[in-house]
Motif scaffolding. Structure first.
Motif, mmCIF file in Angstrom:
data_model
loop_
_atom_site.group_PDB
_atom_site.id
_atom_site.type_symbol
_atom_site.label_atom_id
_atom_site.label_comp_id
_atom_site.label_asym_id
_atom_site.label_seq_id
_atom_site.Cartn_x
_atom_site.Cartn_y
_atom_site.Cartn_z
ATOM 1 N N VAL A 266 0.833 -1.207 0.000
ATOM 2 C CA VAL A 266 0.000 0.000 0.000
ATOM 3 C C VAL A 266 0.862 1.249 0.000
ATOM 4 O O VAL A 266 0.648 2.188 -0.785
ATOM 5 C CB VAL A 266 -0.954 0.000 1.218
ATOM 6 N N ASN A 267 1.865 1.271 0.902
ATOM 7 C CA ASN A 267 2.742 2.446 1.013
ATOM 8 C C ASN A 267 4.067 2.001 1.622
ATOM 9 O O ASN A 267 4.178 1.817 2.841
ATOM 10 C CB ASN A 267 2.093 3.521 1.888
ATOM 11 N N ALA A 268 5.068 1.825 0.762
ATOM 12 C CA ALA A 268 6.372 1.328 1.218
ATOM 13 C C ALA A 268 7.094 2.322 2.117
ATOM 14 O O ALA A 268 8.027 1.947 2.847
ATOM 15 C CB ALA A 268 7.246 0.979 0.021
ATOM 16 N N ASN A 269 6.686 3.595 2.100
ATOM 17 C CA ASN A 269 7.340 4.614 2.916
ATOM 18 C C ASN A 269 6.420 5.146 4.003
ATOM 19 O O ASN A 269 6.546 6.292 4.442
ATOM 20 C CB ASN A 269 7.801 5.770 2.022
ATOM 21 N N ALA A 270 5.493 4.324 4.419
ATOM 22 C CA ALA A 270 4.515 4.757 5.420
ATOM 23 C C ALA A 270 5.210 5.148 6.720
ATOM 24 O O ALA A 270 6.145 4.466 7.168
ATOM 25 C CB ALA A 270 3.515 3.635 5.687
ATOM 26 N N PRO A 271 4.799 6.266 7.344
ATOM 27 C CA PRO A 271 5.380 6.682 8.635
ATOM 28 C C PRO A 271 5.186 5.588 9.688
ATOM 29 O O PRO A 271 4.101 5.018 9.806
ATOM 30 C CB PRO A 271 4.576 7.941 8.992
ATOM 31 N N GLY A 272 6.234 5.311 10.436
ATOM 32 C CA GLY A 272 6.160 4.311 11.498
ATOM 33 C C GLY A 272 6.536 2.910 11.062
ATOM 34 O O GLY A 272 6.714 2.015 11.895
ATOM 35 N N LEU A 273 6.703 2.699 9.759
ATOM 36 C CA LEU A 273 7.025 1.351 9.266
ATOM 37 C C LEU A 273 8.400 0.899 9.742
ATOM 38 O O LEU A 273 8.595 -0.291 10.038
ATOM 39 C CB LEU A 273 6.947 1.319 7.740
ATOM 40 N N GLU A 274 9.349 1.838 9.836
ATOM 41 C CA GLU A 274 10.691 1.473 10.312
ATOM 42 C C GLU A 274 10.652 1.016 11.763
ATOM 43 O O GLU A 274 11.362 0.086 12.154
ATOM 44 C CB GLU A 274 11.649 2.659 10.143
ATOM 45 N N ASP A 275 9.828 1.674 12.577
ATOM 46 C CA ASP A 275 9.690 1.243 13.975
ATOM 47 C C ASP A 275 9.094 -0.161 14.042
ATOM 48 O O ASP A 275 9.479 -0.988 14.882
ATOM 49 C CB ASP A 275 8.801 2.225 14.738
ATOM 50 N N TYR A 276 8.119 -0.412 13.173
ATOM 51 C CA TYR A 276 7.504 -1.746 13.130
ATOM 52 C C TYR A 276 8.558 -2.794 12.763
ATOM 53 O O TYR A 276 8.655 -3.852 13.394
ATOM 54 C CB TYR A 276 6.368 -1.758 12.112
ATOM 55 N N ARG A 277 9.371 -2.495 11.753
ATOM 56 C CA ARG A 277 10.419 -3.424 11.337
ATOM 57 C C ARG A 277 11.437 -3.662 12.449
ATOM 58 O O ARG A 277 11.923 -4.775 12.651
ATOM 59 C CB ARG A 277 11.117 -2.879 10.100
ATOM 60 N N ALA A 278 11.775 -2.611 13.178
ATOM 61 C CA ALA A 278 12.744 -2.739 14.266
ATOM 62 C C ALA A 278 12.210 -3.647 15.370
ATOM 63 O O ALA A 278 12.947 -4.458 15.936
ATOM 64 C CB ALA A 278 13.075 -1.357 14.825
ATOM 65 N N ALA A 279 10.922 -3.490 15.690
ATOM 66 C CA ALA A 279 10.315 -4.344 16.713
ATOM 67 C C ALA A 279 10.263 -5.794 16.258
ATOM 68 O O ALA A 279 10.439 -6.717 17.064
ATOM 69 C CB ALA A 279 8.902 -3.844 17.040
ATOM 70 N N LEU A 280 10.039 -6.001 14.966
ATOM 71 C CA LEU A 280 9.942 -7.353 14.426
ATOM 72 C C LEU A 280 11.303 -8.028 14.343
ATOM 73 O O LEU A 280 11.440 -9.222 14.615
ATOM 74 C CB LEU A 280 9.296 -7.308 13.039
ATOM 75 N N ARG A 281 12.339 -7.254 13.998
ATOM 76 C CA ARG A 281 13.668 -7.837 13.758
ATOM 77 C C ARG A 281 14.652 -7.515 14.882
ATOM 78 O O ARG A 281 15.869 -7.584 14.678
ATOM 79 C CB ARG A 281 14.216 -7.323 12.433
ATOM 80 N N ARG A 282 14.150 -7.187 16.035
ATOM 81 C CA ARG A 282 15.031 -6.803 17.138
ATOM 82 C C ARG A 282 15.953 -7.953 17.517
ATOM 83 O O ARG A 282 15.617 -9.137 17.365
ATOM 84 C CB ARG A 282 14.201 -6.395 18.354
ATOM 85 N N SER A 283 17.103 -7.601 18.045
ATOM 86 C CA SER A 283 18.050 -8.593 18.528
ATOM 87 C C SER A 283 17.516 -9.236 19.793
ATOM 88 O O SER A 283 16.820 -8.622 20.590
ATOM 89 C CB SER A 283 19.403 -7.931 18.815
ATOM 90 N N LYS A 284 17.871 -10.488 19.971
ATOM 91 C CA LYS A 284 17.424 -11.211 21.160
ATOM 92 C C LYS A 284 17.928 -10.574 22.452
ATOM 93 O O LYS A 284 17.414 -10.824 23.522
ATOM 94 C CB LYS A 284 17.907 -12.662 21.104
ATOM 95 N N THR A 285 18.962 -9.764 22.367
ATOM 96 C CA THR A 285 19.541 -9.176 23.579
ATOM 97 C C THR A 285 18.967 -7.807 23.891
ATOM 98 O O THR A 285 19.298 -7.211 24.905
ATOM 99 C CB THR A 285 21.065 -9.046 23.432
ATOM 100 N N GLN A 286 18.068 -7.296 23.025
ATOM 101 C CA GLN A 286 17.586 -5.937 23.225
ATOM 102 C C GLN A 286 16.483 -5.843 24.278
ATOM 103 O O GLN A 286 16.386 -4.877 24.993
ATOM 104 C CB GLN A 286 17.068 -5.373 21.898
ATOM 105 N N VAL A 287 15.618 -6.845 24.315
ATOM 106 C CA VAL A 287 14.479 -6.801 25.220
ATOM 107 C C VAL A 287 14.559 -7.975 26.179
ATOM 108 O O VAL A 287 14.778 -9.098 25.776
ATOM 109 C CB VAL A 287 13.143 -6.860 24.432
ATOM 110 N N LYS A 288 14.423 -7.708 27.443
ATOM 111 C CA LYS A 288 14.499 -8.753 28.459
ATOM 112 C C LYS A 288 13.100 -9.151 28.896
ATOM 113 O O LYS A 288 12.273 -8.305 29.206
ATOM 114 C CB LYS A 288 15.276 -8.253 29.686
ATOM 115 N N GLY A 289 12.877 -10.458 28.955
ATOM 116 C CA GLY A 289 11.612 -10.970 29.513
ATOM 117 C C GLY A 289 10.420 -10.571 28.695
ATOM 118 O O GLY A 289 10.452 -10.494 27.490
ATOM 119 N N GLY A 290 9.310 -10.281 29.413
ATOM 120 C CA GLY A 290 8.065 -9.910 28.749
ATOM 121 C C GLY A 290 7.161 -11.085 28.615
ATOM 122 O O GLY A 290 7.511 -12.224 28.837
ATOM 123 N N GLY A 291 5.943 -10.814 28.240
ATOM 124 C CA GLY A 291 4.972 -11.881 28.040
ATOM 125 C C GLY A 291 4.307 -12.285 29.319
ATOM 126 O O GLY A 291 4.561 -11.770 30.398
#
Length: 517
Positions: free
Chosen positions: A491-516
């Protein structure tokens, strides 16, 4: 009595008379009878012992019944036909009957022709006592009342090593950040080894009732933990119990106990498959479901067989083969028949989801109607399920699951207005399961995207991924998240906020502790 049996009895009578005259014990006479008659008549060792006493089948039966009464047990169903089957080698006595036959003849199982120790764990031999009776044998002394326990099986080195791998994994999960844990090679190998040995046991194959009760309680406990425990941790616990059940099945069991063990094997195998779906390993998940089907077939329980098949249909549903999912769902529905059970509600939902996946958001009216009819069948079947099955998230089918999957179907069909209402209801019911919460939010994001609100779709998707802990961010979650990303880009490859979405999806295993959850 046939002529053949008469000759066998006559020879045994002569051997017994000579043995008594020579002062031999009944056990020694039985060995001589077996040696004299086995070639010509096929006389088994257990029959040789009865002939060494010169008694009839009915006499042995009465002695066994008397021992049951002495031990304050219900009168057994053993009769002359069953004992004759033991003596002819057509059947093997169960562990309890074998114990009492050993007590009657005052010998160990090996003397009667059976491998392994008696379940009582004590000796049955009664040594001869010179001058105490015509035969030179001491008078029969009944053994003291014993607690019947299972003698432990010999160790299986391969099974022990696989179990040790799982135990070490559990210890590591307790001592390190679970967000760093992964389904690595040794753990995968241990899972496959335990499953394969269960397969071998099921196609080749006694345990106390109390132990069976404990295993059944543990099985249902694991089902309750399915929504609240990190998948790798739960998988280790489930497979250690699964391995214990396999060890019990490795011994030939009485029919009623074997059926209960096969039921647990099917449930634990199916639960392992469900967890492996969450971990993203569809190959191993499929293998466990097939093992579960083998075990369920041994029980003859239509509801259990249908449940395993319905759960297996989720593998192709989540990993890209909607047609096979539809086939398995219909097979599950056929297996269930008219039996009120979880699969009757689950299978139509899978059918509806498979239809929606094959048709997409631009579904034709007939496909939408067909999928909605399947959902209506699921709701009707759910209303006829037992209350305990409606509350069991693993082995049953709950109302919140029905809401969730109904919302997912409507989303895939492009019916966004209905879908959002149902998904909102589902989200309020899934407070204890972060995996399903995430999947619901991704569906909500898809609804917003279909309605043209790209910004809100990205915001909902990003929030969903940030809320889920790393230990739950498996291929099971990543796949629909990637599908949402691709849909947004179309729909829109340059949509605002898409980079943040990608970062959350591809984050390193060491970036976020615990959760869930």
């Amino acid at each position: 009595m046939s002529g053949r049996q008469h000759r066998e009895t006559e020879i045994a009578r002569r051997v017994r008379a000579k043995g008594l005259a020579a002062g031999r014990t009944s056990a020694q006479i039985a060995d001589e009878i077996h040696e004299s008659c086995t070639t010509q008549f096929g006389t088994t060792r257990i029959k040789a012992h009865r002939l060494s006493y010169g008694i009839a089948l009915a006499d042995v039966i009465e002695q066994v019944r008397a021992l049951f009464e002495r031990d304050k047990k219900p009168v057994p169903g053993i009769g002359e036909t069953l004992l004759s089957a033991y003596e002819s080698g057509l059947k093997r006595p169960g562990p309890e009957y074998l114990h009492y036959l050993c007590t009657v003849y005052r010998v160990e199982p090996a003397a009667l022709g059976y491998d392994g120790p008696c379940i009582c764990g004590h000796g049955h031999r009664m040594p001869a006592l010179a001058g105490s009776g015509e035969s030179g044998e001491r008078a029969p002394v009944l053994p003291m009342e014993r607690e019947l326990v299972i003698h432990p099986m010999g160790p299986d080195p391969d099974a022990q090593e696989d179990e040790n791998i799982l135990r070490r994994t559990l210890l590591n999960l307790l001592n390190v950040d679970t967000s760093l844990a992964e389904l690595d090679g040794p753990v995968l190998g241990a899972c496959e080894g335990i499953r394969r040995r269960m397969d071998e046991t099921l196609v080749s194959a006694t345990v106390s009732a109390a132990m069976l009760d404990q295993w059944e309680e543990a099985t249902y406990s694991f089902g309750r933990q399915y929504t609240t425990t990190a998948p790798l941790r739960l998988l280790c616990d489930v497979l250690l119990e699964f391995s214990a059940v396999r060890t019990a099945l490795a011994r030939r069991q009485p029919t009623d106990l074997a059926e209960r063990l096969c039921r647990m094997a099917a449930q634990l195998s199916g639960l392992s498959g469900m967890i492996l779906i969450n971990l993203g390993d569809h190959r191993l998940a499929r293998s466990f479901f097939r093992t579960g089907r083998t075990a369920a077939d041994e029980t003859g329980d239509r509801a259990l067989r249908a449940w395993v098949c319905a759960r297996e249909s989720l593998v192709p549903l989540y990993f890209g083969d909607a047609r096979e999912a539809l086939h398995l769902a219909k097979k599950s529905r056929d297996l269930a028949g008219s039996t009120p059970c979880a699969a009757q509600a689950m299978a139509p939902v899978v059918e509806a989801r498979a239809l929606a996946m094959m048709s997409g958001a631009d579904s034709k009216k007939e496909v939408v109607d067909q999928a909605k009819r399947a959902l209506a069948r699921a709701r009707n079947a759910f209303s006829h399920m037992r209350e305990e099955d409606q509350e069991d998230v693993a082995f049953g089918y709950t109302e919140k699951q029905l809401y969730f999957y109904q919302g997912d179907v409507l989303t895939k069909l492009g019916q966004t207005i209905e879908a959002e209402v149902v998904l909102d209801q589902a989200l309020t019911k899934y407070e204890d399961h972060i995996v399903d919460q995430t999947l619901i939010r991704l569906d909500q994001a898809q609804c917003r995207l279909i309605d043209g609100d790209v910004k809100e779709a990205i915001a909902i998707g990003t929030k969903a991924l940030r809320l889920v802990g790393d230990e739950y961010l498996t291929d099971f979650i990543v796949r629909p998240a990637l599908a949402l990303e691709q849909a947004i880009m179309s729909v829109n490859a340059n949509a605002p906020g898409l980079e943040d979405y990608r970062a959350a999806l591809r984050r390193s295993k060491t970036q976020v502790k615990g959760g869930g959850a």
